[in-house]
Design a protein around this motif. Sequence first.
Motif, mmCIF file in Angstrom:
data_model
loop_
_atom_site.group_PDB
_atom_site.id
_atom_site.type_symbol
_atom_site.label_atom_id
_atom_site.label_comp_id
_atom_site.label_asym_id
_atom_site.label_seq_id
_atom_site.Cartn_x
_atom_site.Cartn_y
_atom_site.Cartn_z
ATOM 1 N N HIS A 120 99.752 -61.885 -20.792
ATOM 2 C CA HIS A 120 100.189 -61.953 -22.178
ATOM 3 C C HIS A 120 100.301 -63.413 -22.621
ATOM 4 O O HIS A 120 99.883 -63.786 -23.716
ATOM 5 N N SER A 165 96.570 -53.288 -26.365
ATOM 6 C CA SER A 165 97.816 -52.965 -27.065
ATOM 7 C C SER A 165 98.528 -54.229 -27.526
ATOM 8 O O SER A 165 99.129 -54.258 -28.588
ATOM 9 N N ASP A 166 98.383 -55.321 -26.746
ATOM 10 C CA ASP A 166 98.946 -56.598 -27.192
ATOM 11 C C ASP A 166 98.266 -57.075 -28.468
ATOM 12 O O ASP A 166 98.902 -57.604 -29.380
ATOM 13 N N GLU A 215 99.418 -54.988 -31.387
ATOM 14 C CA GLU A 215 100.797 -55.304 -31.716
ATOM 15 C C GLU A 215 100.913 -56.629 -32.476
ATOM 16 O O GLU A 215 101.597 -56.741 -33.489
ATOM 17 N N ASP A 270 99.636 -56.349 -35.989
ATOM 18 C CA ASP A 270 100.619 -55.634 -36.807
ATOM 19 C C ASP A 270 101.780 -56.558 -37.177
ATOM 20 O O ASP A 270 102.222 -56.605 -38.318
ATOM 21 N N ALA A 271 102.226 -57.338 -36.173
ATOM 22 C CA ALA A 271 103.361 -58.239 -36.423
ATOM 23 C C ALA A 271 103.009 -59.278 -37.480
ATOM 24 O O ALA A 271 103.821 -59.637 -38.316
#
Lengths: 414, 478
Positions: free
Chosen positions: A158, A200-201, A204, A207-208
């Motif tokens: 990440h 998925s990161d 996410e 979206d953030a």
Amino acid sequence: MAAQTILQKLEILADAAKYDASCASSGTAKKNSLGGKGIGSTEGMGICHAYAPDGRCISLLKILLTNHCVFDCHYCVNRKSSNVARARFTPQEVVDLTLAFYRRNYIEGLFLSSGIVKNSNHTMEQIVEVARILREEHDFRGYIHLKTIPEADAEIVHQAGLYADRVSINVELPTDSGLTRLAPDKDARQIEGAMGKVKSDLVEAKDARKRFKHAPRFAPAGQSTQMIVGADAATDADIVGKASRLYDNFRLRRVYYSAFSPIPDASAVLPLKRPPLIREHRLYQSDWLMRFYGYKPSDVMQATEADGNLPLDIDPKLAWALKFREAFPVDVNRASKEQLLRVPGLGVKAVGKILASRRHRALRLDDVALLTQSITKVRPFICTVDWRPITLTDRADLRSLLAPKAEQLELFAA
Amino acid sequence: MTALQHVKLGTYYVVHLPEADDFDFWRERARALVQCDVPPDRIAWVEPGGSGDLFAHGERRMPVPPMDAKPVRANRRFVSLARNAILHSDPERFALLYRLLWRLQSSPRMMEDKADPDVRRVEELDKNVRRDSHKMHAFVRFRLVESEDEEVGEHYVAWFEPEHHILRANAGFFMRRFSNMRWSILTPRGSLHWDGETMSEGPPAERHDAPGGDPMEDLWRTYYASIFNPARLKIGAMLKEMPKKYWKNMPEASLIPELVAGAQGREAKMVEKGALEFEERPDTLAAIDKAIHACRKCPIGSLDNHAVMGEGPQDAALMIVGEQPGDQEDQIGRPFVGPAGQLLDVHLEKVGIDRRAAYVTNAVKHFKYVQRGKRRLHQNPGAKEIDTCRWWIESERAIVKPKLVLAMGASAARGLLGKTVSISKVRGAPIPLEDGSELWVTAHPSYLLRLEGPAREEQARLFDADLAAVKTRLEELA
């Protein structure tokens, strides 16, 4: 042994990195160094700063941090049991080299990968450290592509995504059985699991950013992967199927194909001839058909021959058209965009020009000739105001008429 | 039309442009001329250094558009193409653009007609200019000039020869990219200087105004040569994207002829190192026997030793594979005749396996040793050497076609599997092989020879158990 110089290390570690196909520096977020304290910019379009005699673009400084590796993957020149020369850069050395090259406008940025030393986490931390120094200490705003190691902790991966423009994880081989046989230390489920986590990161972070202006970016150029072609028995149909599953499941930006090429000190488990380079080319063409021409994977698979491979003498689009002759000829003055995109010899740009021009005039064959690269290739598959291929599409020897002429091979060709 | 009052019929207008890339000037003049209804064939556009004398008799005063002139129409597509096309070095570009602008007034959607020759030409100019700009972004090479003056610091200078008038238009790209660096780009058409805060323009320069080299170029050339894969030479693809005209200002390009010429040799070397794959398999045991004596594919073959061929019936159901011949085997030329072989015979007899019915061979065909005085000390073969020798054991398996292969020791297991396994983990159970036969792995008898006391008893018991299991399995397979 005397300590290696930077030059010697670069020689070894660039050499070891050349089997990675990707050198793309495109598709990332726009950024520049105005108002910063460092250098670097990315403006959407990638830039190839040089081309090597193998025809490949040199856009990034593509090196390994080290080619020491505890894994023993048979197709890989850096596997444990191979006796190639080994070298190791410190993160600071990679940073200095990247900046020195960037300042002289040799490169767009860095593509860093590594053999596995000690363990996966340690290696991944070292890779991330290079990116951290570049971004945080030097405010470097050029392109960074980090190869991530599927066995490393998700937290470190990440972190890599926060510094990098693109992250990639290689699926290596198109079939799980091939992976088990040729890369005994790797695990297909682990690789796909890591790709799923990156996806998925990505989702996410995207979206953030919609909700918070200053949410951190995560790998704005997305993730990609690479498959080796010709090292196992997978057919083109298998490969295309695998690629389309990967595109769907992990929202990849690109799947790269790398034709297995003879590597120094090859493992004896690879009783292989090198696959023709043209096979890799045909796979990329089929990749293009799926990404830009609206072909479904099943369409591409229909273009394969009885052995499940794409024909090597003609491109997959022509192969499809020859198999489905009932779909032709297509009237360039009336047909839909989708139909036009299926015509061999018409590219996306040519189709766009045809659609725009036909609003102004009824297109004749000469008009189409101006808009396309080669009218001879297109002619059997289209109708215009003054042209109708009456007999051509029914001819049994159409394939031989359209296939590029076989060339006399040079005796000493490479 | 009203405009005619202001335009003398048949007047030939000459417009001198102050700069070759001055789009705003052209736009202003072109707008006025269209409003005065001056047809394209009555105007000559002259750029600095252009052939203005031909039009010495033309009217240099611009007509004044009438107050009620219609506004000039141009769509966004035209403006964006024109902005770029005006940077082209074709002297006809101004006239072409004016002609397009003129025609646009009566057919506002003509830019969509891609088959129109004028539209095609302007798109071509635009494409050439964009390509030239892109190549400038790519192929400019800065060289460091280190100044004695601490204040000034590092200065990066590049010499570049663009094909079109693109220098000014691309200043922004380099400014955004190298905003905290002091740099200059020198070209035959002018130069740009950035000091970290402001951009300034300078006169045309010459090649010798720029530095002749940079120490970093050696590293860059090394990188260029190393990243190139000689197995995939595609010179055409390289030339298409990096035409020769750019080469003279790129430090790495001097390497290209050498790399191309050396590629075949380098690939041959790469292939040669893995050359075993490309040979034909021998199809009789006698042929293998002959071939292994000549084998020098790994360093062991070059020692002072003899190859030792496997022995046993050609249709044996059981193949026993050891590591490599030892000192005695090497001298006698038969497998498993030394101390380890004798121990093996004892254990085989104990569980009731007939050695004469089995095909006995080794994973590595030659004896690897180091000389210590008069003695030749056994050395384990390396993974690479075992992998190289796999070719022969595979050839033997292809002919004998055993139903069951017993590998004794880690080297033998690697010779069959291609990877290193732990004996303690894999022993006692079959491992399926690709040809449908099965592999059993056990310890090497020489391992037993090195142990003493209870440890040896324990290992001997395990060894016997493995052999017994093999015997049972063989009877099942028979």
